[in-house]
Design a protein around this motif. Structure first.
Motif, PDB file in Angstrom:
ATOM      1  N   GLU A  47       8.901  -3.311   1.099  1.00 38.14           N
ATOM      2  CA  GLU A  47      10.036  -4.230   1.208  1.00 38.14           C
ATOM      3  C   GLU A  47       9.759  -5.506   0.415  1.00 38.14           C
ATOM      4  O   GLU A  47      10.653  -6.060  -0.224  1.00 38.14           O
ATOM      5  CB  GLU A  47      10.293  -4.588   2.676  1.00 38.14           C
ATOM      6  N   LEU A  48       8.491  -5.957   0.483  1.00 38.13           N
ATOM      7  CA  LEU A  48       8.104  -7.173  -0.235  1.00 38.13           C
ATOM      8  C   LEU A  48       7.931  -6.919  -1.724  1.00 38.13           C
ATOM      9  O   LEU A  48       8.211  -7.790  -2.553  1.00 38.13           O
ATOM     10  CB  LEU A  48       6.794  -7.720   0.355  1.00 38.13           C
ATOM     11  N   LEU A  49       7.442  -5.715  -2.064  1.00 35.34           N
ATOM     12  CA  LEU A  49       7.193  -5.342  -3.457  1.00 35.34           C
ATOM     13  C   LEU A  49       7.921  -4.024  -3.727  1.00 35.34           C
ATOM     14  O   LEU A  49       7.314  -2.952  -3.699  1.00 35.34           O
ATOM     15  CB  LEU A  49       5.685  -5.185  -3.706  1.00 35.34           C
ATOM     16  N   PRO A  50       9.209  -4.073  -3.984  1.00 34.49           N
ATOM     17  CA  PRO A  50      10.031  -2.854  -4.083  1.00 34.49           C
ATOM     18  C   PRO A  50       9.546  -1.851  -5.127  1.00 34.49           C
ATOM     19  O   PRO A  50       9.814  -0.647  -4.990  1.00 34.49           O
ATOM     20  CB  PRO A  50      11.420  -3.395  -4.439  1.00 34.49           C
ATOM     21  N   ASP A  51       8.861  -2.312  -6.166  1.00 37.94           N
ATOM     22  CA  ASP A  51       8.406  -1.404  -7.219  1.00 37.94           C
ATOM     23  C   ASP A  51       7.026  -0.809  -6.949  1.00 37.94           C
ATOM     24  O   ASP A  51       6.499  -0.054  -7.778  1.00 37.94           O
ATOM     25  CB  ASP A  51       8.376  -2.143  -8.561  1.00 37.94           C
ATOM     26  N   ALA A  52       6.442  -1.134  -5.818  1.00 38.88           N
ATOM     27  CA  ALA A  52       5.064  -0.694  -5.526  1.00 38.88           C
ATOM     28  C   ALA A  52       5.001   0.820  -5.327  1.00 38.88           C
ATOM     29  O   ALA A  52       5.753   1.385  -4.537  1.00 38.88           O
ATOM     30  CB  ALA A  52       4.541  -1.405  -4.297  1.00 38.88           C
ATOM     31  N   ARG A  53       4.099   1.437  -6.062  1.00 42.75           N
ATOM     32  CA  ARG A  53       3.838   2.869  -5.904  1.00 42.75           C
ATOM     33  C   ARG A  53       2.366   3.119  -5.574  1.00 42.75           C
ATOM     34  O   ARG A  53       1.960   4.270  -5.417  1.00 42.75           O
ATOM     35  CB  ARG A  53       4.199   3.615  -7.202  1.00 42.75           C
ATOM     36  N   ASN A  54       1.590   2.034  -5.496  1.00 38.43           N
ATOM     37  CA  ASN A  54       0.139   2.145  -5.357  1.00 38.43           C
ATOM     38  C   ASN A  54      -0.338   1.797  -3.954  1.00 38.43           C
ATOM     39  O   ASN A  54      -1.391   1.213  -3.755  1.00 38.43           O
ATOM     40  CB  ASN A  54      -0.555   1.222  -6.377  1.00 38.43           C
ATOM     41  N   VAL A  55       0.447   2.200  -2.937  1.00 41.06           N
ATOM     42  CA  VAL A  55       0.056   1.965  -1.553  1.00 41.06           C
ATOM     43  C   VAL A  55       0.470   3.164  -0.712  1.00 41.06           C
ATOM     44  O   VAL A  55       1.550   3.721  -0.898  1.00 41.06           O
ATOM     45  CB  VAL A  55       0.674   0.653  -1.014  1.00 41.06           C
ATOM     46  N   ARG A  56      -0.406   3.566   0.202  1.00 39.71           N
ATOM     47  CA  ARG A  56      -0.125   4.722   1.049  1.00 39.71           C
ATOM     48  C   ARG A  56      -0.745   4.527   2.420  1.00 39.71           C
ATOM     49  O   ARG A  56      -1.564   3.619   2.618  1.00 39.71           O
ATOM     50  CB  ARG A  56      -0.636   6.017   0.413  1.00 39.71           C
ATOM     51  N   ALA A  57      -0.381   5.373   3.359  1.00 39.03           N
ATOM     52  CA  ALA A  57      -0.797   5.241   4.753  1.00 39.03           C
ATOM     53  C   ALA A  57      -1.713   6.386   5.164  1.00 39.03           C
ATOM     54  O   ALA A  57      -1.522   7.536   4.748  1.00 39.03           O
ATOM     55  CB  ALA A  57       0.436   5.216   5.657  1.00 39.03           C
ATOM     56  N   MET A  58      -2.712   6.065   5.982  1.00 41.79           N
ATOM     57  CA  MET A  58      -3.599   7.064   6.563  1.00 41.79           C
ATOM     58  C   MET A  58      -4.119   6.546   7.900  1.00 41.79           C
ATOM     59  O   MET A  58      -4.097   5.336   8.151  1.00 41.79           O
ATOM     60  CB  MET A  58      -4.802   7.352   5.654  1.00 41.79           C
ATOM     61  N   ALA A  59      -4.595   7.462   8.724  1.00 40.96           N
ATOM     62  CA  ALA A  59      -5.347   7.052   9.900  1.00 40.96           C
ATOM     63  C   ALA A  59      -6.670   6.442   9.435  1.00 40.96           C
ATOM     64  O   ALA A  59      -7.180   6.786   8.356  1.00 40.96           O
ATOM     65  CB  ALA A  59      -5.605   8.233  10.820  1.00 40.96           C
TER      66      ALA A  59
END
Length: 229
Positions: A47-59
């Motif tokens: 939401e803060l960086l709409p063009d971001a593709r270099n972040v993901r979620a994991m446990a």
């Protein structure tokens, strides 16, 4: 490209650090106890960086295994359990510990420090993760600063740790955050000093009704002037 895993990255500090590294173009994994919580934080970053593709979620355990450098951003009460959950993945890797041992963790004041048997929160991390390369870092930069995206942070990042190669590796990464200069304060035994600056800064911010109080170390570049005397 170095992959940075922000362990417990769903709170204000972790989210801010993760967002700044994403903004700097680094590959970032946000970890949490559940993938769902981590994904909610990733959504906030996007939401803060709409063009971001270099972040993901994991446990957290998976984030620790997948990342090259780890950043621990959990409350003191969650520190031990979180570290035990990532012990396998953290082995041999730099772990930047931003844990603040403040009395607020046990219902007291955020302007008072808790003395730990290990000497500091970072030394506690090292005792739990004997095979990791623990570095005390990010303790003195407010989460408010991290969230001022696009604005240089007017604060140094004091670090300390026992593995010089690990410190040399992470310093350029940290300095990709605009305005931040890394100051190497020596061995991990100095962590108690760095961590105790945090409640001082919190107290100053409260006194001055501010959220941006930080610290700069000056004069270290005057070595040539000293040598000519």
């Amino acid at each position: 490209m170095t992959t940075i895993g922000v362990i417990g990255g769903t709170g204000g500090q972790g989210l801010g650090i993760a967002t700044r590294f994403v903004e700097a173009g680094e590959d970032v994994i946000i970890g949490s106890r559940t993938v769902e919580k981590a994904q909610a934080a990733v959504d906030k970053v996007k939401e803060l960086l709409p063009d971001a593709r270099n972040v993901r979620a994991m446990a957290n355990p998976d984030a620790a295994k997948a990342a090259d450098v780890l950043v621990l951003t959990v409350p003191l009460a969650a520190q031990k359990d979180t570290l035990l959950s990532i012990k396998e993945g953290a082995a041999g890797k730099p772990l930047l510990d931003a844990t603040g041992p403040l009395e607020s963790c046990i219902g007291g004041s955020a302007t008072k420090y808790i003395d730990l048997p290990e000497g500091s929160a970072a030394e506690r991390s090292q005792s739990i993760l004997a095979d990791a390369k623990v570095i005390c870092a990010f303790n003195n930069i407010s989460q408010t600063w991290f969230m001022q995206l696009g604005e240089p942070i007017d604060c140094d990042c004091l670090i300390c740790g026992n593995d010089q190669a690990a410190k040399d590796l992470v310093a350029p990464l940290i300095e990709k955050i605009p305005g931040v200069k890394v100051i190497d304060c020596g061995k991990l035994e100095r962590a108690c000093i760095i961590e105790k600056i945090t409640p001082l800064l919190i107290g100053l911010n409260i006194k001055n009704r501010c959220q941006f109080g930080g610290i700069r170390i000056t004069g270290l570049d005057r070595i040539k002037a000293c040598e000519t005397r």
